[in-house]
Design a protein around this motif. Structure first.
Motif, short mmCIF file in Angstrom:
data_model
loop_
_atom_site.label_atom_id
_atom_site.label_comp_id
_atom_site.label_asym_id
_atom_site.label_seq_id
_atom_site.Cartn_x
_atom_site.Cartn_y
_atom_site.Cartn_z
N LEU A 16 0.81 -1.22 0.00
CA LEU A 16 0.00 0.00 0.00
C LEU A 16 0.85 1.28 0.00
O LEU A 16 0.32 2.38 -0.02
N ASP A 17 2.18 1.12 0.02
CA ASP A 17 3.07 2.26 -0.25
C ASP A 17 3.26 2.45 -1.75
O ASP A 17 3.90 3.42 -2.17
N CYS A 18 2.77 1.50 -2.53
CA CYS A 18 3.01 1.50 -3.98
C CYS A 18 1.75 1.89 -4.72
O CYS A 18 0.63 1.57 -4.30
N CYS A 19 1.93 2.54 -5.88
CA CYS A 19 0.79 2.91 -6.69
C CYS A 19 0.11 1.66 -7.21
O CYS A 19 0.68 0.58 -7.26
N ILE A 20 -1.14 1.86 -7.61
CA ILE A 20 -1.92 0.78 -8.19
C ILE A 20 -1.53 0.62 -9.66
O ILE A 20 -0.79 1.45 -10.20
N ILE A 21 -2.01 -0.43 -10.29
CA ILE A 21 -1.82 -0.57 -11.73
C ILE A 21 -3.21 -0.57 -12.37
O ILE A 21 -4.06 -1.39 -12.03
N SER A 22 -3.43 0.40 -13.25
CA SER A 22 -4.73 0.51 -13.91
C SER A 22 -4.50 0.72 -15.40
O SER A 22 -3.39 1.00 -15.83
N ASP A 23 -5.56 0.60 -16.16
CA ASP A 23 -5.56 1.18 -17.50
C ASP A 23 -5.91 2.65 -17.32
O ASP A 23 -6.42 3.05 -16.27
N GLY A 24 -5.68 3.45 -18.35
CA GLY A 24 -6.07 4.84 -18.22
C GLY A 24 -5.57 5.66 -19.39
O GLY A 24 -4.72 5.21 -20.16
N ALA A 25 -6.13 6.84 -19.50
CA ALA A 25 -5.77 7.71 -20.61
C ALA A 25 -6.22 9.12 -20.30
O ALA A 25 -7.07 9.34 -19.42
N GLY A 26 -5.62 10.06 -21.02
CA GLY A 26 -6.00 11.46 -20.85
C GLY A 26 -5.35 12.32 -21.90
O GLY A 26 -4.43 11.88 -22.61
N ALA A 27 -5.82 13.54 -21.99
CA ALA A 27 -5.25 14.48 -22.96
C ALA A 27 -5.46 15.90 -22.48
O ALA A 27 -6.40 16.17 -21.72
N VAL A 28 -4.55 16.76 -22.91
CA VAL A 28 -4.75 18.20 -22.69
C VAL A 28 -4.49 18.94 -24.00
O VAL A 28 -3.75 18.47 -24.86
N VAL A 29 -5.16 20.09 -24.12
CA VAL A 29 -4.94 20.98 -25.25
C VAL A 29 -4.32 22.26 -24.71
O VAL A 29 -4.84 22.84 -23.75
N VAL A 30 -3.19 22.64 -25.30
CA VAL A 30 -2.45 23.83 -24.85
C VAL A 30 -2.45 24.83 -26.01
O VAL A 30 -2.12 24.45 -27.14
N ALA A 31 -2.80 26.07 -25.73
CA ALA A 31 -2.94 27.02 -26.84
C ALA A 31 -2.40 28.39 -26.49
O ALA A 31 -2.16 28.70 -25.32
N SER A 32 -2.25 29.19 -27.52
CA SER A 32 -1.73 30.56 -27.38
C SER A 32 -2.77 31.41 -26.65
O SER A 32 -3.96 31.08 -26.63
N PRO A 33 -2.33 32.54 -26.07
CA PRO A 33 -3.27 33.42 -25.37
C PRO A 33 -4.44 33.84 -26.26
O PRO A 33 -5.58 33.92 -25.79
N GLU A 34 -4.18 34.09 -27.55
CA GLU A 34 -5.25 34.53 -28.44
C GLU A 34 -6.32 33.46 -28.56
O GLU A 34 -7.52 33.72 -28.49
N VAL A 35 -5.87 32.21 -28.77
CA VAL A 35 -6.82 31.10 -28.87
C VAL A 35 -7.53 30.90 -27.53
O VAL A 35 -8.75 30.74 -27.47
N ALA A 36 -6.75 30.96 -26.45
CA ALA A 36 -7.31 30.69 -25.12
C ALA A 36 -8.42 31.67 -24.77
O ALA A 36 -9.45 31.28 -24.21
N ARG A 37 -8.24 32.94 -25.11
CA ARG A 37 -9.24 33.94 -24.73
C ARG A 37 -10.55 33.76 -25.48
O ARG A 37 -11.60 34.20 -25.02
N GLY A 38 -10.50 33.06 -26.62
CA GLY A 38 -11.73 32.82 -27.38
C GLY A 38 -12.40 31.50 -27.02
O GLY A 38 -13.40 31.14 -27.63
N CYS A 39 -11.85 30.78 -26.07
CA CYS A 39 -12.41 29.46 -25.74
C CYS A 39 -13.52 29.55 -24.71
O CYS A 39 -13.66 30.54 -24.02
N LYS A 40 -14.28 28.45 -24.63
CA LYS A 40 -15.48 28.51 -23.81
C LYS A 40 -15.20 28.42 -22.32
O LYS A 40 -15.99 28.89 -21.51
N LYS A 41 -14.06 27.84 -21.95
CA LYS A 41 -13.80 27.67 -20.52
C LYS A 41 -12.67 28.58 -20.03
O LYS A 41 -11.89 29.12 -20.82
N THR A 42 -12.60 28.74 -18.73
CA THR A 42 -11.55 29.55 -18.10
C THR A 42 -10.18 29.03 -18.49
O THR A 42 -9.87 27.87 -18.26
N PRO A 43 -9.33 29.88 -19.09
CA PRO A 43 -7.99 29.39 -19.42
C PRO A 43 -7.19 29.10 -18.15
O PRO A 43 -7.29 29.84 -17.17
N VAL A 44 -6.42 28.02 -18.20
CA VAL A 44 -5.52 27.69 -17.09
C VAL A 44 -4.11 28.04 -17.57
O VAL A 44 -3.51 27.33 -18.38
N TRP A 45 -3.61 29.18 -17.10
CA TRP A 45 -2.34 29.71 -17.60
C TRP A 45 -1.15 28.93 -17.06
O TRP A 45 -1.12 28.56 -15.89
#
Ligand SMILES: [Zn+2]
Lengths: 443, 135
Positions: free
Chosen positions: A263-292
């Motif tokens: 229990l000191d060790c991480c579990i083993i799972s399947d998993g996946a994820g993605a992020v989109v990183v964009a320029s300030p111009e693109v970010a300001r036009g997006c629907k959600k709060t930009p995370v700078w």
């Protein structure tokens, strides 16, 4: 902001000339430039001792889309399909589409990953990269995305991760040499290392044993990390393990590689994820709060030619760069996502990141300080110890920090979260470790 | 642990052959740089501290102390799977440099940080692999 000089920046020529004058030459006409860069860095250090970059990269880009695949077990899917589903999720989150992506970065799937995935996803980005420094890779990718966006090379980078480690029954932590799919030992460095039966757990166990010896860190303190992560996981509907555990449960669990229990060790799972990183111009036009991306940094630690501090991480250098770039102070950080492959990695990370003194990580993680409601909530999703760990967890640090900064974390929301730190380590063996730090914030 | 070698064998290269040849003679080779004076391990044909190629081979006394260690109870690689529990250690040699090795010849529960050890060479087919045992 774009292209401006950092406040502490001095044009390089004015530093270079007096430096040469001080050092003289090597006697054969070649200038002695040893230590030149070190001196440059020293002369660009802020009043509080953090490194300053020549170009201010703070807020060069923002995370505008994030998606964590809910799966923890996906035997009916391929690893590559998990990349696709995550890419779709993150782009939908950003309100963008496939055609908006002009840079693509990935790690861990396919050989080589960037070619396998651009082929599978049928993308033709202007920029591709598959930097592989283990589980921290996706934070290194974020850094590259910020650089490329700042340079004007591209505007919208997609970073994806997918792994079916659990359904393929990969022994991530205890597979030994087989974890790498290696059949023989490379002359260097394997033949000096793997021949002694290294495991991923074992490498961290060497750190834990030394930390306990040198600083009096107790197994109960390491266990407190696992207990905290499980408490957070109980508030995450997607977490793989959600039932509460106690310090005694951790200490009574099977020893895998002393002093680290199961229990000191991480579990083993399947998993996946993605992020989109964009320029300030693109970010300001997006629907959600930009995370700078307010600041970032990198570092590595290794054998040090046989002179290693076995309690140390590569975080001090990475954190110094990141804090220096962001202008943020440690006490302003509302929550941290720290790669918890093992309980000891959280303790040493918190020290290396500067949240406590070296050697004080054990007492620091006790008493609920790193739990929701505590001084510095860490891994509010339950971390790799309880939520998911498909082998390279760095991606999920960025995703949960993004959720917290957008105030989308539901029951586990850190109230009023404005600044988050992600600290990832990586490396197949642990003898050689990468570290990356990202400081993220909302307006 | 000791006995017929069923683990992966070290691979010698042109660069590392002197190290493994020395092991066959019962010597643990370290290297000291003539340019900067520092000692290094693992073996490479240059000084990792300053990148000088002027390195001198130093035969270690083979004596040292356990700097840190772990008792491994689970490793699924054939050869190690059967060997658990075994001790993986970082040994600090008298010359002031750390090397990896197994500690053999004692109960796994007896190993402590600071415990004095000395090098021993275990037969592995055509090769000899350096390990450590209590003094
Ligand atoms: Zn040297």
């Amino acid at each position: 902001m774009s292209g401006c000089q950092g406040s502490g920046g001095t044009p390089p020529d004015t530093i270079f000339t007096p430096f040469l004058a001080r050092k003289g030459d090597m006697g054969d006409g070649r200038p002695d430039r040893s230590g030149f860069i070190t001196l440059l860095v020293r002369e660009r250090t802020s009043a509080d001792g953090e490194e300053q970059a020549m170009v201010n990269l703070s807020k060069a880009a923002a995370i505008i889309g994030a998606y964590e695949h809910p799966t923890r077990y996906a035997p009916d899917k391929s690893e590559l399909l998990l990349h696709l589903e995550s890419a779709q999720g993150a782009l939908e989150d950003a309100g963008l589409s496939r055609g908006d992506v002009d840079a693509y970065l990935t790690s861990g799937s396919g050989a080589p990953p960037a070619l396998t995935l651009t082929d599978y996803l049928n993308l033709h980005p202007k920029f591709v990269d598959d930097t592989d420094v283990g589980g921290a890779s996706f934070l290194f990718h974020l850094n590259l995305a910020c650089l490329g966006i700042q340079a004007g090379w591209f505007r919208c980078a997609l970073i994806t991760y997918g792994s079916t480690a659990r359904s393929r029954r990969v022994a991530v932590g205890t597979g030994g040499l087989a974890r790498r799919g290696a059949t023989g030992l490379a002359p260097t460095p394997d033949s000096f290392e793997e021949v002694y039966g290294l495991t991923t757990v074992g490498m961290r166990a060497l750190m834990a044993q030394r930390h306990m010896h040198q600083y009096g860190t107790k197994p109960e303190q390491l266990a407190a990390v696992a207990v905290a992560m499980r408490r957070h996981a109980s508030k995450n509907p997607h977490a793989m393990y959600r039932d509460p555990i106690t310090v005694e449960d951790v200490l009574r669990s099977r020893m895998i590689s002393s002093p680290l229990h199961m229990l000191d060790c991480c579990i083993i799972s399947d998993g996946a994820g993605a992020v989109v990183v964009a320029s300030p111009e693109v970010a300001r036009g997006c629907k959600k709060t930009p995370v700078w991306v307010l600041g970032f940094g990198e570092g590595v630690i290794h054998h040090e030619a046989g002179h290693r501090d076995w309690t140390a991480t590569a975080f001090p250098q990475a954190a110094s760069q990141a804090f220096g770039m962001s202008g943020v102070r440690r006490e302003d950080i509302d929550m941290a996502m720290v790669y918890d492959a093992f309980t000891i990695t959280v303790v040493t990370a918190l020290e290396g990141l500067g949240f406590c003194q070296v050697g004080e990580g054990g007492p620091f993680v006790e008493g609920g300080r790193i739990e929701l409601g505590g001084e510095l909530p860490v891994n509010t999703d339950g971390g790799g110890l309880s939520s998911n760990h498909p082998g390279r967890r760095g991606m999920f640090l960025l995703i949960e920090a993004t959720r917290q900064l957008r105030h989308e974390a539901g029951e586990r929301q850190v109230p009023g979260c404005r600044l988050a730190l992600c600290g990832a380590t990586g490396g197949g063996t642990g003898l050689r470790q990468s570290a990356a730090v990202a400081i993220l914030g909302r307006d | 642990m000791v006995g017929d070698w069923d683990r992966p064998l070290p691979t010698e290269s042109g660069e590392t052959k002197p190290f493994w040849e020395a092991c066959r003679r019962g010597q643990y080779l370290l290297q000291q740089c003539r340019a900067c004076g520092k000692v290094q391990a693992y073996y490479r044909r240059f000084c990792a501290h300053c990148w000088s190629k002027d390195v001198e081979e130093v035969v270690s006394s083979g004596k040292g102390a356990v700097h840190t260690f772990t008792v491994t109870y689970q490793n699924q690689t054939p050869g190690f799977r059967e060997a658990v529990p075994y001790v993986l250690a970082v040994v600090e040699l008298e010359e002031g440099v750390q090397v990896l090795g197994n500690v053999i010849g004692c109960d796994v529960g007896a190993v402590r940080i600071g415990m004095p050890v000395k090098v021993t060479f275990v037969d592995a087919g055509e090769m000899k692999v350096p390990m450590f045992e209590p003094v």
